[in-house]
Design a protein around this motif. Structure first.
Motif, PDB file in Angstrom:
ATOM      1  N   LYS A 103       0.806  -1.222   0.000  1.00 15.11           N
ATOM      2  CA  LYS A 103       0.000   0.000   0.000  1.00 15.11           C
ATOM      3  C   LYS A 103       0.841   1.275   0.000  1.00 15.11           C
ATOM      4  O   LYS A 103       0.311   2.362  -0.148  1.00 15.11           O
ATOM      5  N   GLN A 107      -5.171  -1.846  -4.945  1.00 21.14           N
ATOM      6  CA  GLN A 107      -5.345  -1.264  -3.616  1.00 21.14           C
ATOM      7  C   GLN A 107      -6.584  -0.373  -3.551  1.00 21.14           C
ATOM      8  O   GLN A 107      -6.952   0.252  -4.540  1.00 21.14           O
ATOM      9  N   THR A 108      -7.190  -0.292  -2.357  1.00 19.06           N
ATOM     10  CA  THR A 108      -8.316   0.627  -2.161  1.00 19.06           C
ATOM     11  C   THR A 108      -7.822   1.985  -1.677  1.00 19.06           C
ATOM     12  O   THR A 108      -8.462   3.002  -1.893  1.00 19.06           O
ATOM     13  N   GLU A 109      -6.653   1.977  -1.006  1.00 13.76           N
ATOM     14  CA  GLU A 109      -6.000   3.223  -0.611  1.00 13.76           C
ATOM     15  C   GLU A 109      -4.499   3.008  -0.651  1.00 13.76           C
ATOM     16  O   GLU A 109      -4.019   1.891  -0.469  1.00 13.76           O
ATOM     17  N   THR A 112      -7.122   7.423  -2.282  1.00 17.39           N
ATOM     18  CA  THR A 112      -7.485   6.358  -3.218  1.00 17.39           C
ATOM     19  C   THR A 112      -6.549   6.422  -4.433  1.00 17.39           C
ATOM     20  O   THR A 112      -6.006   7.498  -4.756  1.00 17.39           O
ATOM     21  N   ASP A 122      -7.387   6.428  -7.490  1.00 15.69           N
ATOM     22  CA  ASP A 122      -7.942   7.381  -8.463  1.00 15.69           C
ATOM     23  C   ASP A 122      -7.580   8.816  -8.104  1.00 15.69           C
ATOM     24  O   ASP A 122      -7.260   9.628  -8.986  1.00 15.69           O
ATOM     25  N   ASN A 123      -7.638   9.140  -6.810  1.00 17.62           N
ATOM     26  CA  ASN A 123      -7.276  10.492  -6.389  1.00 17.62           C
ATOM     27  C   ASN A 123      -5.789  10.761  -6.594  1.00 17.62           C
ATOM     28  O   ASN A 123      -5.401  11.864  -6.978  1.00 17.62           O
TER      29      ASN A 123
END
Length: 163
Positions: free
Chosen positions: A49, A127-129, A144, A146-147
């Motif tokens: 992560k 990963q989600t974050e 995230t 995407d961010n």
């Protein structure tokens, strides 16, 4: 959005301006261990992560930013291919501050002096974050994938090799 007494870095200011959600994690640094695996251990997160920011240059001195998992290595051949260059090499650490505004161990892919072509390793998609440097040693941004892609204005590509 994170609102705290932590000194704001360029990366944090940029995220606030763009209204991109994030959180901050502070940790104690050891000057002898500025690597990303140590940062992951210090914040108590798995190495999958936590991502490190690497800066490379072409033979024509064009800079490129690569964001990869801390437990992996940048594959310079894959990196050159995605950057459409014949060859790239890592930027010398002494040139990092002058070109990015950040120092070794505190280099964020967000808020550099200039916007360089930026690539995030495809592992980010699992990963989600994720965590990246917030622009100073001892401070990580969590967001995230995407961010991160949006804030760094990056492409997601396969650019790593297992260590």
């Amino acid at each position: 959005m994170a609102k705290s007494k932590i000194q704001k870095t360029n990366a944090v200011r940029l995220l606030d301006q763009q209204k991109i959600a994030y959180s901050l994690r502070e940790y104690d640094i050891n000057e002898e261990h500025l690597d990303g695996v140590t940062a992951a251990q210090e914040i108590g997160e798995p190495v999958q992560k936590v991502f490190k920011t690497l800066v490379a240059k072409s033979m024509k001195n064009q800079l490129y930013v690569f964001v990869i998992p801390v437990a992996k290595e940048l594959d310079l051949k894959k990196a050159a291919k995605v950057a459409q260059e014949k060859k790239i090499e890592m930027l010398h650490v002494k040139d990092l501050l002058a070109n990015t505004g950040y120092i070794r161990g505190g280099c964020s892919p967000i808020g550099m002096k200039k916007q360089y072509p930026t690539y995030i390793d495809a592992d980010v998609s699992a990963q989600t974050e994720v965590y990246v440097s917030a622009g100073k040693r001892g401070l990580q941004l969590c967001m995230t994938p995407d961010n991160l892609k949006k804030a760094a204005r990056a492409e997601i590509v396969d650019i790593t090799v297992e260590i």
